[in-house]
Design a protein around this motif. Sequence first.
Motif, PDB file in Angstrom:
ATOM      1  N   LEU A 148       0.876  -1.233  -0.082  1.00 13.45           N
ATOM      2  CA  LEU A 148       0.004   0.011   0.172  1.00 13.45           C
ATOM      3  C   LEU A 148       0.577   1.312   0.117  1.00 13.45           C
ATOM      4  CD1 LEU A 148      -2.936  -1.074   2.339  1.00 13.45           C
ATOM      5  CD2 LEU A 148      -2.999  -0.659   0.023  1.00 13.45           C
ATOM      6  N   ALA A 149       1.969   1.368   0.783  1.00 14.80           N
ATOM      7  CA  ALA A 149       2.775   2.490   0.848  1.00 14.80           C
ATOM      8  C   ALA A 149       3.434   2.707  -0.494  1.00 14.80           C
ATOM      9  CB  ALA A 149       3.801   2.170   2.082  1.00 14.80           C
ATOM     10  N   LYS A 151       2.350   1.991  -3.516  1.00 14.58           N
ATOM     11  CA  LYS A 151       1.344   2.310  -4.287  1.00 14.58           C
ATOM     12  C   LYS A 151       0.809   3.848  -4.045  1.00 14.58           C
ATOM     13  CE  LYS A 151      -1.288  -1.285  -5.083  1.00 14.58           C
ATOM     14  NZ  LYS A 151      -2.372  -1.824  -4.846  1.00 14.58           N
ATOM     15  N   ILE A 152       0.661   4.331  -2.763  1.00  8.79           N
ATOM     16  CA  ILE A 152       0.007   5.299  -2.459  1.00  8.79           C
ATOM     17  C   ILE A 152       0.777   6.585  -2.256  1.00  8.79           C
ATOM     18  CG2 ILE A 152      -1.565   6.506  -0.964  1.00  8.79           C
ATOM     19  CD1 ILE A 152      -3.236   3.687  -1.146  1.00  8.79           C
ATOM     20  N   ILE A 153       1.939   6.353  -1.196  1.00  7.39           N
ATOM     21  CA  ILE A 153       2.674   7.365  -0.900  1.00  7.39           C
ATOM     22  C   ILE A 153       3.871   7.783  -1.930  1.00  7.39           C
ATOM     23  CG2 ILE A 153       4.464   8.247   0.987  1.00  7.39           C
ATOM     24  CD1 ILE A 153       1.500   7.619   2.048  1.00  7.39           C
TER      25      ILE A 153
END
Lengths: 154, 154
Positions: A148-149, A151-153
């Motif tokens: 997630l990190a 992909k998003i941050i």
Amino acid sequence: MTISKNTFTGEYSYSLDAKGRINIPAKFRQSLSKNNDNTFVVTRGLDTCIWVYPIIIWQKIETELKNLSALSAINRSFIRNAVRYAAITPYDKQGRILLTPSLIQYANLEKEAIIIGMVNKIEIWNPKTLYETDKQNLKLDPSTFEDLAEKIIL
Amino acid sequence: MTISKNTFTGEYSYSLDAKGRINIPAKFRQSLSKNNDNTFVVTRGLDTCIWVYPIIIWQKIETELKNLSALSAINRSFIRNAVRYAAITPYDKQGRILLTPSLIQYANLEKEAIIIGMVNKIEIWNPKTLYETDKQNLKLDPSTFEDLAEKIIL
DNA sequence: TAGAATTGTGGGTAGCTGTGGGTAATTTTC
DNA sequence: GAAAATTACCCACAGCTACCCACAATTCTA
């Protein structure tokens, strides 16, 4: 100054008083839209915490819930928890909402409470519970967390 | 001078004042898009430093976060930790943002601070920490560093 | 080069925020 | 129906923050 509406970020420490009242950070109140009527919807979170929604957001959630399949167990438990305990709660002149004893007990709240902005909702935590919960989740599933990190941050 | 919008480059030395305010280089402010509302989003970096985003960039992150299902506990933890330390912070007439004590402590900031442009975000460092971190990273994995250099630098 | 404008830094202050407590109104209980 | 308990609304106030101004240093400009 106009910043994006209904967006909550940051972490704050507030104290629950003897009457069960707790302050909502002024910043959060300011980021509410005008037609929010000084009112929040307060309910049980899926974690051991209290969720606080602006009415506007809550209404959207309600319509979405109607479209959710009642066949899925997780949906049912979400509906049971989030809707069943939801209370429309106006805040007073000082910006405080009143928590019911039942909610305070559910979240194990004591005097010191942590309030966290979660983009479109607000969470109220016992500091110790918050720490334990996030530690647990991270331990259980670190790879998803990293994915997630990435992909998003940015 | 007009360089491409929301693009930050270069290294600057600024001082954190007694109230926790720090100046954002004028060049950086000029490279912001018009609808940025004089506002940054300040948060913990993945290294021991502070990250500063133009609000436009942050809004992209927010949208992604909103699309994550709240039914998954790991998602909730991820959102919590991504947003928890983030503060939407307008800068004052002099171009300064206010850093919270918590952030200052996280980055070990003292009076002198280094501000670095990182393309789409800005980093604020304690000079000593910055020096140590880069030395460490280079020592740990010099090959990756060179790979990146080869791939990216023209 | 000289003057004008901008930039970085410091500090003062009015008004707001967070917290506690009091009291009148309302509800509950006997 | 009266007393007790609960709730809703109001006021007080210390501490803090946002906003303003000042000014020296630097950069820009003509």
